[in-house]
Design an enzyme around this catalytic site. Structure first.
Site, short mmCIF file in Angstrom:
data_model
loop_
_atom_site.label_atom_id
_atom_site.label_comp_id
_atom_site.label_asym_id
_atom_site.label_seq_id
_atom_site.Cartn_x
_atom_site.Cartn_y
_atom_site.Cartn_z
N HIS A 259 0.94 -1.04 0.05
CA HIS A 259 -0.06 0.06 0.01
C HIS A 259 0.95 1.24 -0.17
CE1 HIS A 259 0.73 -0.49 4.27
NE2 HIS A 259 0.47 0.60 4.56
N ASP B 243 6.01 4.50 4.83
CA ASP B 243 6.89 3.49 5.49
C ASP B 243 7.06 2.38 4.48
OD1 ASP B 243 4.23 2.83 6.29
OD2 ASP B 243 4.81 1.69 8.07
N HIS B 244 6.26 2.02 3.33
CA HIS B 244 6.36 0.98 2.56
C HIS B 244 6.76 1.44 1.19
CE1 HIS B 244 4.30 -1.74 5.32
NE2 HIS B 244 4.02 -0.58 6.00
N HIS C 268 -6.88 -2.14 5.84
CA HIS C 268 -6.15 -1.16 6.50
C HIS C 268 -6.71 0.43 6.14
CE1 HIS C 268 -2.59 0.12 8.12
NE2 HIS C 268 -1.76 0.66 6.87
N ASP D 77 -0.14 -4.19 6.12
CA ASP D 77 -0.64 -3.94 7.56
C ASP D 77 -2.17 -4.04 7.39
OD1 ASP D 77 1.98 -2.54 7.27
OD2 ASP D 77 1.34 -0.63 7.56
ZN LIG Z 1 3.56 0.15 7.68
ZN LIG Z 2 0.03 1.51 6.54
#
Ligand SMILES: [Zn+2]
Ligand SMILES: [Zn+2]
Length: 311
Positions: free
Chosen positions: A64, A68-69, A142, A213
């Protein structure tokens, strides 16, 4: 012939990189093919430390578009220009991933000497088909559209029973190979011997699954059943479940619940730890998960998981 299959955890942290913990990312190598799952800030540092030929990644799968990804992606794309490649690099992910890649290229004036093909996943499906395996996206829950992924190998023929071949008058040698390859052969006295006469029942291929997540929801277990390795978010301890639910994340024991309920999962590796936990504190997450699914381990940066065919 047995193909080499292994997973490398590039980073195990969630939200922000820490001095000794990169952001959640996994590299899967299957023979010469490399597949990257998520690319947070610092992913290329971890790749470099592993000393793999990582600049030739075949395809990247993004869960996604939270920072942070994906913030490691532009740097990776740029550095991948340092090797000659004829094949395009495929990037799969939820809506907005194409816009993210395109705008990064444009704004950063990136020099890229190979084709990048971005495919936005509109509905859960097989998104990548390789020789003898496929990579499938499945929906997570998420705060924005998020996918889990499973790399699944084709079914393998059943185990070869040499004694059955010998009993039927097929001498050791090339005929055995042909039987194993699914061909009917002739015995020394001219009788047909079929593969099913000498092979056990077909066996499933290997499977590596990746979930982060997401809120916990029981239906997701079916997507990862039979995984030799399930890498799954275990962000919080049980006590912080309300906060996990609020942020649409999972507690470690819930990852273990998925592994237990999926059926046939051989190993669970927890990932995407909250930065609130020091490496020492991660023991809490591990203990809570092991109470539900004993075959749980903590993933660590650059930990390698070989995935063998044991049966
Ligand atoms: Zn994350
Ligand atoms: Zn996330």
């Amino acid at each position: 012939m047995e193909m080499n299959l292994e997973a490398f955890i590039l980073g195990c942290g969630g939200m922000m990189p820490l001095p000794h913990r990169h952001l959640t990312s996994m590299l899967v190598r299957r023979e010469g093919d490399l597949f990257l799952f998520d690319a947070g800030e610092g992913t290329q540092v971890s790749l470099r430390r592993l000393n793999l030929r990582w600049k030739k990644i075949n395809a990247i799968f993004i869960s996604h578009t939270h920072a942070d990804h994906v913030t490691g992606l532009p740097g990776l794309l740029m550095l991948s220009s340092q090797v000659d490649r004829d094949e395009p690099l495929y990037i799969y992910g939820p809506p907005k991933i194409a816009e993210y890649v395109e705008s990064s290229r444009r704004v950063l004036d990136m020099y890229i000497n190979y084709d990048i093909i971005v495919k936005e996943i509109q509905a859960p499906a097989v998104c990548y088909e390789g020789d003898g395996f496929r990579i499938r996206a499945f929906p997570l829950r998420h705060t924005k559209t998020c996918y889990g992924y499973a790399l699944e190998e084709d079914m393998r023929p059943g185990a070869f029973h040499p004694e059955r071949a010998a009993e039927r008058g097929v001498p050791r040698g090339p005929l055995w190979s042909r039987l194993q390859a699914g061909q009917t052969v002739q015995s020394v006295d001219g009788m047909d011997v079929k593969p099913e006469d000498v092979l056990g029942s077909p066996r499933s291929g290997r499977k590596v699954s990746y979930i982060t997540d997401s809120l916990y929801f029981p239906e997701v277990a079916a997507e990862v059943s039979g995984s030799d390795l399930l890498v799954c978010e275990g962000m919080f301890e049980r006590e912080l479940l309300p906060s996990a639910v609020e942020k649409k994340h999972m507690a470690a024991f819930q990852a273990a619940t998925i592994a237990r309920d999926a059926g046939g999962v051989k190993k669970l590796a927890l990932i995407h730890y909250s930065p609130r936990y020091t490496d020492h504190d991660l023991r809490i997450l591990l203990d809570e998960a092991r109470q539900v699914f004993p075959e749980t381990v903590l993933s660590k940066d650059r930990l390698r998981f070989p995935i063998d065919n044991v049966d």
